[in-house]
Every structure is written in C-alpha cells, then in structure tokens.
Design a protein around this motif. Sequence first.
Motif, mmCIF file in Angstrom:
data_model
loop_
_atom_site.group_PDB
_atom_site.id
_atom_site.type_symbol
_atom_site.label_atom_id
_atom_site.label_comp_id
_atom_site.label_asym_id
_atom_site.label_seq_id
_atom_site.Cartn_x
_atom_site.Cartn_y
_atom_site.Cartn_z
ATOM 1 N N SER A 12 15.934 5.104 28.061
ATOM 2 C CA SER A 12 16.912 4.976 29.147
ATOM 3 C C SER A 12 18.355 5.043 28.647
ATOM 4 O O SER A 12 19.238 5.486 29.376
ATOM 5 N N THR A 13 18.589 4.642 27.406
ATOM 6 C CA THR A 13 19.949 4.697 26.866
ATOM 7 C C THR A 13 20.408 6.135 26.624
ATOM 8 O O THR A 13 21.596 6.374 26.404
ATOM 9 N N LEU A 14 19.482 7.082 26.659
ATOM 10 C CA LEU A 14 19.826 8.491 26.446
ATOM 11 C C LEU A 14 20.337 9.156 27.725
ATOM 12 O O LEU A 14 20.828 10.285 27.683
ATOM 13 N N ARG A 26 19.608 23.803 19.836
ATOM 14 C CA ARG A 26 20.033 24.200 21.186
ATOM 15 C C ARG A 26 20.305 22.955 22.029
ATOM 16 O O ARG A 26 19.445 22.095 22.179
ATOM 17 N N PRO A 27 21.509 22.872 22.611
ATOM 18 C CA PRO A 27 21.872 21.676 23.369
ATOM 19 C C PRO A 27 21.174 21.590 24.723
ATOM 20 O O PRO A 27 20.878 22.605 25.353
ATOM 21 N N PHE A 28 20.932 20.350 25.127
ATOM 22 C CA PHE A 28 20.421 20.076 26.470
ATOM 23 C C PHE A 28 20.956 18.722 26.907
ATOM 24 O O PHE A 28 21.261 17.869 26.082
ATOM 25 N N ASP A 29 21.118 18.585 28.212
ATOM 26 C CA ASP A 29 21.596 17.324 28.774
ATOM 27 C C ASP A 29 20.428 16.507 29.293
ATOM 28 O O ASP A 29 19.505 17.049 29.906
ATOM 29 N N VAL A 30 20.490 15.202 29.054
ATOM 30 C CA VAL A 30 19.552 14.276 29.670
ATOM 31 C C VAL A 30 20.188 13.926 31.020
ATOM 32 O O VAL A 30 21.125 13.144 31.085
ATOM 33 N N VAL A 31 19.703 14.567 32.076
ATOM 34 C CA VAL A 31 20.297 14.427 33.406
ATOM 35 C C VAL A 31 20.019 13.050 33.985
ATOM 36 O O VAL A 31 20.904 12.403 34.547
ATOM 37 N N VAL A 33 17.084 9.435 33.658
ATOM 38 C CA VAL A 33 15.883 8.765 33.160
ATOM 39 C C VAL A 33 15.441 7.814 34.255
ATOM 40 O O VAL A 33 16.201 6.929 34.660
ATOM 41 N N GLY A 34 14.229 8.012 34.759
ATOM 42 C CA GLY A 34 13.691 7.143 35.801
ATOM 43 C C GLY A 34 12.356 6.575 35.374
ATOM 44 O O GLY A 34 11.882 6.838 34.271
ATOM 45 N N ALA A 92 15.807 10.823 18.700
ATOM 46 C CA ALA A 92 17.031 10.094 19.036
ATOM 47 C C ALA A 92 16.829 8.579 19.050
ATOM 48 O O ALA A 92 17.789 7.824 19.210
ATOM 49 N N LEU A 93 15.600 8.129 18.856
ATOM 50 C CA LEU A 93 15.295 6.703 18.892
ATOM 51 C C LEU A 93 15.560 6.045 17.545
ATOM 52 O O LEU A 93 15.466 6.696 16.500
ATOM 53 N N PRO A 94 15.855 4.733 17.568
ATOM 54 C CA PRO A 94 15.974 4.023 16.288
ATOM 55 C C PRO A 94 14.616 3.994 15.588
ATOM 56 O O PRO A 94 13.576 4.073 16.240
ATOM 57 N N ASP A 95 14.622 3.894 14.291
ATOM 58 C CA ASP A 95 13.409 3.812 13.467
ATOM 59 C C ASP A 95 12.636 5.119 13.369
ATOM 60 O O ASP A 95 11.503 5.134 12.897
#
Length: 116
Positions: A12-14, A26-31, A33-34, A92-95
């Motif tokens: 959710s933090t993304l 290649r870039p993408f947006d996280v529009v 998170v539900g 992108a997650l920690p650990d």
Amino acid sequence: MLTQEQLWPNISTLDGRELKTLERGRPFDVVSVGEAGVVLSPAVSGKRRTIRRGTLEGAFGALLGRRELTGMEIAEEFSAFNAVYVAALLAALPDVAVCTHPIRLIFVGRQLFYLE
C-alpha cells in the motif's frame, strides 16, 4: 523482518509511486492499491493493468518459503502476463534484494548467520 501479514500494508505504501521493471528499466505508475489488488499504468502504453492481491500474496509466500524466486518462476507459477510487474513490486519491499540477468529476488529478512 517482513512477514506475510505485513505484505499488504507495505504494498500500500507504493500507491502513487513510479517504479521500473527490473530487467529493462521501463517505468510504470502504481495508480492505486486496494483490497483486491494493484492497478498499474505502464508509461509506454498507458494501458492499465491490474495485479490481483492473491497473485502478489502467492508470489511473496513463495519468496518467503524458498528465500529466492526467479522472474521465470513468477511467470510460470503466478502471472505469465504480468511477471515483470509482480517482480518489480516485490523488489520494492524491504528485506528483498534483487539480482539481474536473470532476474532473481532474494529474501534477506531471515539470515541464517551473521558476519562480524
């Protein structure tokens, strides 16, 4: 150490961030998170894609259990069409550490030993 229960709060933090695919950058947006999943928008096409929550939870569970998960395994076991995005979200997650060529995610939260 990141656990299965902490996965979705961390995903959710993304929300609202721009990420890049691991191999080609290649870039993408996280529009958004539900509760049901993550909606992405690749910069190249702009065509939105939805990654189901169960897909991400399954791939993360495999990463936790095996300590390592390749891009090929993500494609074969969880999402053939969206494997590059699943890998980028998990990276992108920690650990979670990333090796490229080939893409490999490594869960570093549970170390078996410590170097001094």
